[in-house]
Design a protein around this motif. Structure first.
Motif, PDB file in Angstrom:
ATOM      1  N   LYS A  67       0.854  -1.187   0.000  1.00 62.55           N
ATOM      2  CA  LYS A  67       0.000   0.000   0.000  1.00 62.55           C
ATOM      3  C   LYS A  67       0.891   1.238   0.000  1.00 62.55           C
ATOM      4  N   TYR A  89       0.196   5.480  -0.065  1.00 61.88           N
ATOM      5  CA  TYR A  89      -0.644   6.672  -0.124  1.00 61.88           C
ATOM      6  C   TYR A  89       0.245   7.909  -0.132  1.00 61.88           C
ATOM      7  N   LYS A 131      -4.479   7.778  -3.122  1.00 61.58           N
ATOM      8  CA  LYS A 131      -4.056   6.382  -3.209  1.00 61.58           C
ATOM      9  C   LYS A 131      -3.175   6.155  -4.419  1.00 61.58           C
ATOM     10  N   GLU A 147      -2.954  -0.065  -3.507  1.00 61.59           N
ATOM     11  CA  GLU A 147      -3.534  -0.613  -2.279  1.00 61.59           C
ATOM     12  C   GLU A 147      -3.641  -2.129  -2.371  1.00 61.59           C
TER      13      GLU A 147
END
Length: 306
Positions: free
Chosen positions: A15, A17, A22, A25
């Protein structure tokens, strides 16, 4: 080798961010030695984010991304077993191509003959400065800079953008040679015909999420859910369309006027039997191609059903 020993790249629940945005993910997939994996998706899908997190060029938010079981950001000896081509193809502008490749050769313990042979195959002028090169020639530099390492693992991010067809063909010849010597190759691209022609597996990413991971052969020959062979069908009837409401395998078919088209996953004899003696102006049945499959995966309604 056992399956575990054959894994070159392993990504689990990765993941990333950027603040609230995003990048990717829960991305999970492997790349094995002697395998070419096409990492497929349009610009902005998350391909470069995954690759940069794998190489330690950006800091991941969570999950793991390892090369030979190790974090490449920590182990310099692991990084030396990786050849990398960035999608940006950005180098020192005033540096000559030859000097850049000489530096890489020194890092990897290679001689001038190594980069010279790759440059010759791609018709790359070694004496030009980087700022004198077109996008296509900067891509050639990036390719030679990565493949001349003859590394165990090749990570190539959109390497063929800007290349003419003959150079692309030579590039894939070199990729095939790298695969034959046992290299693990992760090839990020949005050119689906190349994935279908040259890759063993395709990992499809959309909006930072993996929506498919399968062999190219499996993707183009059938449905991963049903296990049935799927065909691309187009039929245009002349007068009226028969009733197909009770024919199984029609879920991904559309009927528009006198045109029936889409991906048929049922028994072909059932479809042909229902057509009977109906008059048709057009009839075609063919294997799926990766382009149509990826477009299916990018259809929001279909993705919601996976």
């Amino acid at each position: 080798m056992t399956n575990a020993e054959n894994i070159a790249i392993q990504i689990k629940e990765l993941k990333k961010y950027y603040g609230t945005f995003k990048g990717c993910e829960d991305v999970s997939f492997d790349v094995n030695f002697g395998e070419v994996v096409g990492f497929v998706g349009p610009n902005g899908a998350g391909k470069s984010t995954v690759i940069k997190a794998l190489l330690g060029l950006i800091i991941k938010t969570s999950g793991t991304a390892t090369i030979l079981g190790e974090d490449a950001n920590i182990r310099a000896d692991i990084r030396q077993r990786v050849g990398y081509a960035s999608s940006d193809s950005i180098f020192y502008k005033n540096m000559r191509v030859k000097n850049l490749l000489e530096f890489t050769a020194a890092v990897y313990g290679k001689g001038a003959d190594t980069y010279a042979k790759y440059a010759k195959r791609l018709d790359l002028d070694l004496n030009k400065r980087i700022d004198q090169l077109s996008l296509g020639n900067r891509k050639k530099v990036s390719i030679v800079n990565s493949l001349m390492t003859e590394a165990d693992i090749l990570i190539l991010d959109e390497p063929t953008n800007g290349l003419d067809p003959l150079v692309q063909k030579e590039f894939y010849a070199m990729i095939s040679e790298s695969k034959k010597r046992g290299a693990a190759i992760l090839l990020s691209t949005h050119i689906l015909a190349d994935v279908q022609s040259y890759c063993d597996r395709a990992v499809i990413i959309k909006d930072g999420l993996i929506v498919a991971d399968s062999t190219v052969q499996s993707l183009v020959s059938g449905s991963k859910e049903s296990g049935k062979v799927v065909k691309d069908v187009l039929i245009v009837f002349e007068n009226s369309m028969p009733d197909f409401s009770d024919v199984s395998g029609m879920e991904n078919m559309t009927m528009d006027g006198l045109t029936l088209k889409g991906h048929f996953s049922g028994n072909m004899s059932d479809l042909l039997g229902r057509i009977g003696s109906a008059s048709m102006s057009q009839f075609s049945v063919s294997d799926l191609n990766l382009d149509s499959i990826v477009h299916d995966y990018y259809d929001a309604e279909k993705i919601g059903k996976q």
